[in-house]
Scaffold this active site. Structure first.
Site, PDB file in Angstrom:
ATOM      1  N   GLU A   1       0.836  -1.212   0.000  1.00 32.12           N
ATOM      2  CA  GLU A   1       0.000   0.000   0.000  1.00 32.12           C
ATOM      3  C   GLU A   1       0.869   1.259   0.000  1.00 32.12           C
ATOM      4  O   GLU A   1       0.624   2.203  -0.755  1.00 32.12           O
ATOM      5  CB  GLU A   1      -0.928   0.009   1.216  1.00 32.12           C
ATOM      6  CG  GLU A   1      -1.900   1.196   1.189  1.00 32.12           C
ATOM      7  CD  GLU A   1      -2.745   1.296   2.441  1.00 32.12           C
ATOM      8  OE1 GLU A   1      -3.756   2.019   2.395  1.00 32.12           O
ATOM      9  OE2 GLU A   1      -2.392   0.685   3.467  1.00 32.12           O
ATOM     10  N   TYR A   2       1.890   1.246   0.830  1.00 33.83           N
ATOM     11  CA  TYR A   2       2.809   2.395   0.913  1.00 33.83           C
ATOM     12  C   TYR A   2       3.552   2.588  -0.409  1.00 33.83           C
ATOM     13  O   TYR A   2       3.641   3.709  -0.929  1.00 33.83           O
ATOM     14  CB  TYR A   2       3.805   2.160   2.050  1.00 33.83           C
ATOM     15  CG  TYR A   2       4.965   3.125   2.073  1.00 33.83           C
ATOM     16  CD1 TYR A   2       4.791   4.448   2.453  1.00 33.83           C
ATOM     17  CD2 TYR A   2       6.241   2.697   1.719  1.00 33.83           C
ATOM     18  CE1 TYR A   2       5.864   5.330   2.477  1.00 33.83           C
ATOM     19  CE2 TYR A   2       7.314   3.565   1.746  1.00 33.83           C
ATOM     20  CZ  TYR A   2       7.119   4.881   2.125  1.00 33.83           C
ATOM     21  OH  TYR A   2       8.187   5.747   2.136  1.00 33.83           O
ATOM     22  N   LEU A   3       4.073   1.510  -0.969  1.00 33.58           N
ATOM     23  CA  LEU A   3       4.861   1.619  -2.200  1.00 33.58           C
ATOM     24  C   LEU A   3       3.998   2.011  -3.405  1.00 33.58           C
ATOM     25  O   LEU A   3       4.452   2.737  -4.289  1.00 33.58           O
ATOM     26  CB  LEU A   3       5.596   0.307  -2.472  1.00 33.58           C
ATOM     27  CG  LEU A   3       6.714  -0.032  -1.476  1.00 33.58           C
ATOM     28  CD1 LEU A   3       7.273  -1.424  -1.744  1.00 33.58           C
ATOM     29  CD2 LEU A   3       7.826   1.015  -1.520  1.00 33.58           C
TER      30      LEU A   3
END
Length: 204
Positions: A121-123
């Site tokens: 999700e972050y990437l």
């Protein structure tokens, strides 16, 4: 002296960027903070501030600014709204304000988010922000470090447009790279991955 807006100035890496800029003879930092209560921390150091929340309108934050370092992050709590959409808001403001260079702190793996499921999700948020910047026509440099550590910097790194090996790097050295990337004789419209290494921090 060029005014450099540091987005994420209260973060661990952002604070190091602000300190390096303050010590520079070429740059004047403008610390972007989210709350009025955070202003005094910088005022006592004679550092300019601007209050802006990445989840709201930020168009005013780029006034009288020449270049931008985006080092903000939600710490995994609100990655879409802050790391992705907040970055897009600053990019839009940069474009409207004629900002001369935008230095983005991204992350190694942002080009292939699916390879690290735990951070997907972050990437993905970082990938979307990076691609938005690349398509914006704002002159940019995107820096993608490996795992960040709080160890003392060495001033030496391994850097390439794409690195085959994973690794870590101190926040101190990342801040030095972000600051150096602001120079007019530095790169334009390029992406770099960085980890600890043996080469001096330089674009030569």
């Amino acid at each position: 002296m060029e005014n450099i807006l540091v987005v994420g100035a209260t973060g661990t890496t952002g604070k190091k960027v602000v300190s390096l800029l303050k010590a520079s003879q070429y740059f004047e930092p403008v610390a972007m903070v989210r709350k009025e209560s955070q202003v005094d921390e910088f005022l006592v150091q004679d550092i300019k501030t601007v209050v802006g929340d990445l989840t709201e309108d930020v168009s005013h934050t780029v006034l009288d600014v020449d270049k931008i370092v985006f080092a903000a992050g939600s710490g995994g709590e609100n990655v879409v709204q802050v790391d992705q959409e907040g970055a897009k808001k600053i990019i839009d403001a940069a474009k409207a304000g004629g900002i001369r260079k935008f230095v983005m702190l991204s992350s190694m793996g942002a080009d292939q988010p699916g390879k690290v499921p735990a951070l997907k999700e972050y990437l993905v948020a970082k990938q979307n922000a990076d691609e938005y910047l690349q398509a914006s026509a704002v002159p940019y440099v995107i820096i993608r470090p490996g795992s960040l550590t709080n160890e003392k910097g060495t001033g030496r790194i391994q850097m390439a447009n794409s690195l085959d090996n994973q690794g870590s790097i101190s926040r101190e050295d990342v801040a030095k790279v972000l600051t150096k990337a602001l120079n007019d004789d530095g790169p334009i419209n390029e992406v770099f991955e960085i980890i600890a290494g043996n080469d001096l921090i330089s674009w030569d």
